[in-house]
Design a protein around this motif. Structure first.
Motif, PDB file in Angstrom:
ATOM      1  N   SER A 101       9.654  10.319  -3.814  1.00  0.00           N
ATOM      2  CA  SER A 101       8.613   9.978  -2.853  1.00  0.00           C
ATOM      3  C   SER A 101       8.313   8.494  -2.934  1.00  0.00           C
ATOM      4  O   SER A 101       8.415   7.888  -4.003  1.00  0.00           O
ATOM      5  CB  SER A 101       7.343  10.788  -3.112  1.00  0.00           C
ATOM      6  OG  SER A 101       6.765  10.456  -4.359  1.00  0.00           O
ATOM      7  N   LEU A 102       7.957   7.919  -1.786  1.00  0.00           N
ATOM      8  CA  LEU A 102       7.605   6.507  -1.724  1.00  0.00           C
ATOM      9  C   LEU A 102       6.260   6.349  -1.029  1.00  0.00           C
ATOM     10  O   LEU A 102       6.056   6.881   0.071  1.00  0.00           O
ATOM     11  CB  LEU A 102       8.656   5.710  -0.941  1.00  0.00           C
ATOM     12  CG  LEU A 102      10.007   5.437  -1.596  1.00  0.00           C
ATOM     13  CD1 LEU A 102      10.899   4.650  -0.623  1.00  0.00           C
ATOM     14  CD2 LEU A 102       9.843   4.669  -2.890  1.00  0.00           C
ATOM     15  N   VAL A 103       5.327   5.649  -1.662  1.00  0.00           N
ATOM     16  CA  VAL A 103       4.070   5.266  -1.029  1.00  0.00           C
ATOM     17  C   VAL A 103       3.718   3.865  -1.500  1.00  0.00           C
ATOM     18  O   VAL A 103       4.221   3.402  -2.532  1.00  0.00           O
ATOM     19  CB  VAL A 103       2.901   6.231  -1.367  1.00  0.00           C
ATOM     20  CG1 VAL A 103       3.211   7.644  -0.898  1.00  0.00           C
ATOM     21  CG2 VAL A 103       2.596   6.228  -2.850  1.00  0.00           C
ATOM     22  N   GLU A 104       2.869   3.193  -0.733  1.00  0.00           N
ATOM     23  CA  GLU A 104       2.435   1.863  -1.151  1.00  0.00           C
ATOM     24  C   GLU A 104       1.534   1.965  -2.375  1.00  0.00           C
ATOM     25  O   GLU A 104       0.951   3.021  -2.639  1.00  0.00           O
ATOM     26  CB  GLU A 104       1.703   1.152  -0.005  1.00  0.00           C
ATOM     27  CG  GLU A 104       0.271   1.587   0.225  1.00  0.00           C
ATOM     28  CD  GLU A 104       0.129   2.884   0.997  1.00  0.00           C
ATOM     29  OE1 GLU A 104      -1.008   3.269   1.314  1.00  0.00           O
ATOM     30  OE2 GLU A 104       1.163   3.524   1.291  1.00  0.00           O
ATOM     31  N   SER A 105       1.417   0.884  -3.121  1.00  0.00           N
ATOM     32  CA  SER A 105       0.574   0.881  -4.311  1.00  0.00           C
ATOM     33  C   SER A 105      -0.881   1.121  -3.947  1.00  0.00           C
ATOM     34  O   SER A 105      -1.396   0.602  -2.950  1.00  0.00           O
ATOM     35  CB  SER A 105       0.692  -0.460  -5.044  1.00  0.00           C
ATOM     36  OG  SER A 105      -0.272  -0.562  -6.075  1.00  0.00           O
ATOM     37  N   ARG A 106      -1.561   1.902  -4.757  1.00  0.00           N
ATOM     38  CA  ARG A 106      -2.986   2.184  -4.527  1.00  0.00           C
ATOM     39  C   ARG A 106      -3.838   0.930  -4.702  1.00  0.00           C
ATOM     40  O   ARG A 106      -4.989   0.877  -4.263  1.00  0.00           O
ATOM     41  CB  ARG A 106      -3.440   3.258  -5.511  1.00  0.00           C
ATOM     42  CG  ARG A 106      -3.655   2.782  -6.934  1.00  0.00           C
ATOM     43  CD  ARG A 106      -3.812   3.903  -7.900  1.00  0.00           C
ATOM     44  NE  ARG A 106      -2.528   4.528  -8.194  1.00  0.00           N
ATOM     45  CZ  ARG A 106      -2.366   5.517  -9.072  1.00  0.00           C
ATOM     46  NH1 ARG A 106      -3.403   5.999  -9.687  1.00  0.00           N
ATOM     47  NH2 ARG A 106      -1.177   6.012  -9.301  1.00  0.00           N
ATOM     48  N   PHE A 107      -3.277  -0.082  -5.366  1.00  0.00           N
ATOM     49  CA  PHE A 107      -4.043  -1.299  -5.641  1.00  0.00           C
ATOM     50  C   PHE A 107      -3.941  -2.331  -4.511  1.00  0.00           C
ATOM     51  O   PHE A 107      -4.562  -3.385  -4.585  1.00  0.00           O
ATOM     52  CB  PHE A 107      -3.590  -1.918  -6.952  1.00  0.00           C
ATOM     53  CG  PHE A 107      -3.696  -0.975  -8.131  1.00  0.00           C
ATOM     54  CD1 PHE A 107      -4.934  -0.553  -8.584  1.00  0.00           C
ATOM     55  CD2 PHE A 107      -2.558  -0.496  -8.760  1.00  0.00           C
ATOM     56  CE1 PHE A 107      -5.044   0.321  -9.657  1.00  0.00           C
ATOM     57  CE2 PHE A 107      -2.652   0.379  -9.837  1.00  0.00           C
ATOM     58  CZ  PHE A 107      -3.894   0.789 -10.279  1.00  0.00           C
ATOM     59  N   GLY A 108      -3.123  -2.036  -3.495  1.00  0.00           N
ATOM     60  CA  GLY A 108      -3.004  -2.941  -2.363  1.00  0.00           C
ATOM     61  C   GLY A 108      -2.426  -4.291  -2.719  1.00  0.00           C
ATOM     62  O   GLY A 108      -2.759  -5.304  -2.095  1.00  0.00           O
ATOM     63  N   ASN A 109      -1.548  -4.326  -3.716  1.00  0.00           N
ATOM     64  CA  ASN A 109      -0.992  -5.594  -4.196  1.00  0.00           C
ATOM     65  C   ASN A 109       0.456  -5.811  -3.774  1.00  0.00           C
ATOM     66  O   ASN A 109       1.138  -6.674  -4.323  1.00  0.00           O
ATOM     67  CB  ASN A 109      -1.094  -5.656  -5.721  1.00  0.00           C
ATOM     68  CG  ASN A 109      -0.383  -4.475  -6.396  1.00  0.00           C
ATOM     69  OD1 ASN A 109       0.301  -3.691  -5.735  1.00  0.00           O
ATOM     70  ND2 ASN A 109      -0.560  -4.346  -7.703  1.00  0.00           N
TER      71      ASN A 109
END
Length: 234
Positions: free
Chosen positions: A199-207
């Motif tokens: 699975s691929l998602v963007e980092s939860r930290f928005g960095n």
């Protein structure tokens, strides 16, 4: 789903296939790649490649995960492997489909079979990146005419082939969703428990980083985690 579900003698059956049984030994792991990690991998590929590659965040992260997964499985160098992913084709068809279109306009692209030795070799990461990069570059206006090939693909797979596919995307903005309980603390795509997908998602930290999810049997996961982190030290 594409092979006729529970009624293989009736390809038009809409019955869903039975859900695969998930081994009780299966565990999850999420690798968090920072923007700096991804750039480090990108620079390594630039140094090692004799030709220009498409080194987007997707190509770099997927190729890295793919290489480590094939190596974690082990086995003989001649065993069959492959990979695949689904792409949004709204802008590829002619005329383009408006971004406001509410429906499914995705096409799958797969490379199979590949010998495991291609990705298990010393330059396996570079080899997988070339293959994924070429697959992305091959996406053009003809994609809609390849849908029958995509459907037929699943019926022609040699038994035992390890296919690494992708669920999710770093473009979905899942950590920006709020259904009334606030932003999510952790996003997990449960469908990867049933196969070889990541699975691929963007980092939860928005960095600018990426979260890559894996689901494997524990003895394979132990090997995979070492490969993922050791590769970042090179």
């Amino acid at each position: 789903m594409f092979s006729g579900g529970k009624e293989p003698q009736n390809p038009k059956s809409l019955k869903l296939p039975p859900s695969p049984v998930i081994d009780p030994d299966v565990i999850r792991y999420t690798l968090e790649l920072t923007r700096e990690d991804i750039q480090m991998l990108r620079e390594r590929l630039k140094r090692e490649s004799s030709k220009e590659l498409r080194l987007s965040t997707f190509v770099v992260t997927y190729s890295y995960a793919l290489t480590c997964l094939i190596r974690a499985r082990g086995g003989g160098p001649n065993r069959l492997t492959g990979f695949g992913f689904v792409a949004d084709s709204r802008k590829l068809v002619n005329p383009p489909i408006p971004s406001s279109y509410f429906g499914n306009c995705a096409i799958g692209t797969f490379k199979v079979p590949l010998r495991a030795e291609t990705l298990m070799a010393k330059e396996g990461f570079l080899a997988s990146t070339r293959l994924v990069s070429d697959s992305v570059e091959e996406l053009d206006q003809s994609v809609v005419w390849k849908i029958p090939d995509f459907v037929a693909f699943w019926t022609q797979l040699p038994l035992g082939t390890q296919i690494v596919s992708v669920a999710g995307s770093t473009k979905f903005g899942v950590y920006g969703l709020d259904f009334g309980w606030g932003r999510p603390e952790k996003v997990v795509i449960v469908s990867i428990d049933q196969g070889e997908a990541i699975s691929l998602v963007e980092s939860r930290f928005g960095n600018g980083g990426v979260e890559i999810g894996f689901s494997l049997k524990k003895h394979e996961m132990d090997v995979l985690i070492d490969l993922l982190h050791n590769g970042l030290k090179m």
